[in-house]
Design an enzyme around this catalytic site. Structure first.
Site, PDB file in Angstrom:
ATOM      1  N   ALA A   1       5.730 -11.833  -8.875  1.00  0.00           N
ATOM      2  CA  ALA A   1       4.162 -11.951  -8.870  1.00  0.00           C
ATOM      3  C   ALA A   1       3.798 -10.740  -7.842  1.00  0.00           C
ATOM      4  CB  ALA A   1       3.634 -13.299  -8.296  1.00  0.00           C
TER       5      ALA A   1
ATOM      6  N   SER B   1       4.054 -22.667 -12.977  1.00  0.00           N
ATOM      7  CA  SER B   1       4.790 -22.263 -14.092  1.00  0.00           C
ATOM      8  C   SER B   1       3.909 -22.710 -15.433  1.00  0.00           C
ATOM      9  CB  SER B   1       5.928 -23.067 -14.255  1.00  0.00           C
ATOM     10  OG  SER B   1       6.879 -22.511 -13.541  1.00  0.00           O
TER      11      SER B   1
ATOM     12  N   ASP C   1      13.004 -17.567 -19.642  1.00  0.00           N
ATOM     13  CA  ASP C   1      12.774 -19.035 -19.018  1.00  0.00           C
ATOM     14  C   ASP C   1      14.367 -19.578 -19.152  1.00  0.00           C
ATOM     15  OD1 ASP C   1      11.629 -21.831 -18.204  1.00  0.00           O
ATOM     16  OD2 ASP C   1      10.181 -20.507 -17.568  1.00  0.00           O
TER      17      ASP C   1
ATOM     18  N   ASP D   1      24.584 -16.154 -37.476  1.00  0.00           N
ATOM     19  CA  ASP D   1      26.175 -16.880 -37.534  1.00  0.00           C
ATOM     20  C   ASP D   1      27.088 -16.121 -38.278  1.00  0.00           C
ATOM     21  OD1 ASP D   1      25.010 -18.887 -36.113  1.00  0.00           O
ATOM     22  OD2 ASP D   1      24.270 -19.970 -38.049  1.00  0.00           O
TER      23      ASP D   1
ATOM     24  N   TYR E   1       4.492  -7.585  -7.410  1.00  0.00           N
ATOM     25  CA  TYR E   1       4.740  -6.191  -7.671  1.00  0.00           C
ATOM     26  C   TYR E   1       3.277  -5.764  -8.351  1.00  0.00           C
ATOM     27  CZ  TYR E   1       9.849  -7.046  -7.403  1.00  0.00           C
ATOM     28  OH  TYR E   1      11.165  -7.220  -7.178  1.00  0.00           O
TER      29      TYR E   1
ATOM     30  N   HIS F   1      12.113 -26.792 -19.209  1.00  0.00           N
ATOM     31  CA  HIS F   1      10.886 -26.038 -18.564  1.00  0.00           C
ATOM     32  C   HIS F   1      10.452 -24.986 -19.645  1.00  0.00           C
ATOM     33  CE1 HIS F   1       9.548 -22.925 -15.631  1.00  0.00           C
ATOM     34  NE2 HIS F   1       8.937 -23.771 -15.132  1.00  0.00           N
TER      35      HIS F   1
END
Length: 354
Positions: free
Chosen positions: A210, A270, A48, A73, A212, A105
């Site tokens: 969606a 979502s 996302d 890091d 497939y 989101h």
């Protein structure tokens, strides 16, 4: 083959203001196996806009997946997986290790996934029953490319995710995206996809990923408090598998100042999809030997049938966490079975001029 690198977008609309309480997650908590009795914790890849992993809920519950083979890091690909400093996952949009969410989101979705297994609003959240892998491919405007989504799917599978949440999509068919999802299926992964927010019938107007027909893929519509289809939600008797709450869902969002514990309501398919992703992870937690295909069938067969969803989603049902967990607990000794999936020859033409 060669094909365009399509643009896909998130499926979220913050304009609604209802609540949802139909999934019976708290009842499910009462019958789940205690943490102390579990082995490995299921990993859910949230593909996302990223996850703000400094949110208090994720920090206090230790919900984030940590790549144990990577030293943070140090500028070195310590585990040799091709990604440098990928401690929480990877940013495929900007091609670096910074998976922080600049949109909200992805963080909202991550909170929903986590919240299926525990109270994310508690002052002192309990230890997470799942782990969240942050894979960012959507930018701050909520859009991204299929090429980056594909890379994220391969990363998720190759780094141990058992569930993938895809709360995004578009109307253009991609052979390469289909191939990536097939790779996930072969590796037993549960694939969750949002059905879309156009109020259209996916049986006649396809939405990808969606639409497939990968056997472990679950396409999710959004339902209301009244077990009706949300007005914005795509649907499809043959292509959308189940519904889940998707109207005014309260969950985690990024904060700019400490203590980083902000919440917000959002609406969309979502928000419905991660309910299913979280439930799938909890089902795998109860019966880790099952694969994505088996989890899909268990969830489908334990859903709550709602008259208003008949002919809108396959089976006319909405997820029912309590029933799904109970049914899964009875399948702990079920033998592994996954059908061979022969991908049909596809029309590789562009599905839409959008």
């Amino acid at each position: 083959y060669a094909e365009p690198n399509f643009v896909v977008r998130k499926f979220e609309d913050p304009a609604y203001s209802q609540s949802n309480s139909k999934v019976k997650v708290t009842e499910a908590w009462g019958v789940m196996t205690p943490l102390s009795s579990q082995g490995e914790t299921p990993i859910v890849a949230v593909i996302d806009t990223g996850i703000s992993h400094n949110h208090k809920v994720f920090v206090d519950s230790h919900a984030m997946w940590i790549n144990q083979g990577e030293v943070p890091d140090n500028g070195v690909d310590d585990d040799g997986n091709g990604y440098v400093d990928d401690v929480y996952g990877w940013n495929f949009h900007d091609h670096d290790s910074n998976v922080m969410d600049g949109d909200a989101h992805g963080t909202h979705i991550a909170g929903i996934v986590l919240g299926v297994g525990q109270d994310i609003f508690a002052s002192f959240p309990e230890s997470a029953k799942i782990r969240l892998m942050a894979l960012k491919f959507l930018g701050n405007d909520g859009s991204g490319s299929t090429a980056d989504a594909i890379s994220a799917i391969y990363y998720a599978v190759n780094n141990g995710a058992q569930v993938i949440n895809n709360s995004w999509g578009g109307s253009s068919f991609s052979q390469a995206l289909w191939d990536a999802l097939l790779h996930a299926y072969v590796h037993k992964v549960v694939i969750i996809t949002a059905a879309g927010n156009s109020g259209r019938n996916n049986d006649t107007t396809a939405m990808y990923p969606a639409n497939y027909d990968v056997p472990s893929l679950i396409s999710v519509a959004a339902s209301t408090d009244f077990d009706t289809l949300a007005s914005f939600s795509n649907y499809g008797k043959s292509t959308v598998h189940i519904a889940a709450p998707g109207v005014s869902i309260l969950s985690t969002v990024p904060s700019t100042e400490a203590p980083f514990n902000t919440f917000q309501y959002m609406t969309g398919t979502s928000m419905a999809a991660p309910f299913v992703a979280g439930l799938a992870a909890l089902m795998l937690r109860e019966a880790p030997s099952l694969n994505g295909f088996q989890i899909k069938n268990l969830m489908f067969n334990s859903g709550a049938v709602a008259p208003e969803l008949i002919n809108k989603v396959m089976g006319g049902s909405r997820v029912y966490a309590y029933s799904s967990i109970l049914k899964t607990k009875g399948e702990i000794s079920t033998l592994y079975y996954q059908p061979t999936y022969v991908k049909p020859t596809a029309d590789r033409s562009v599905a839409s001029e959008e």
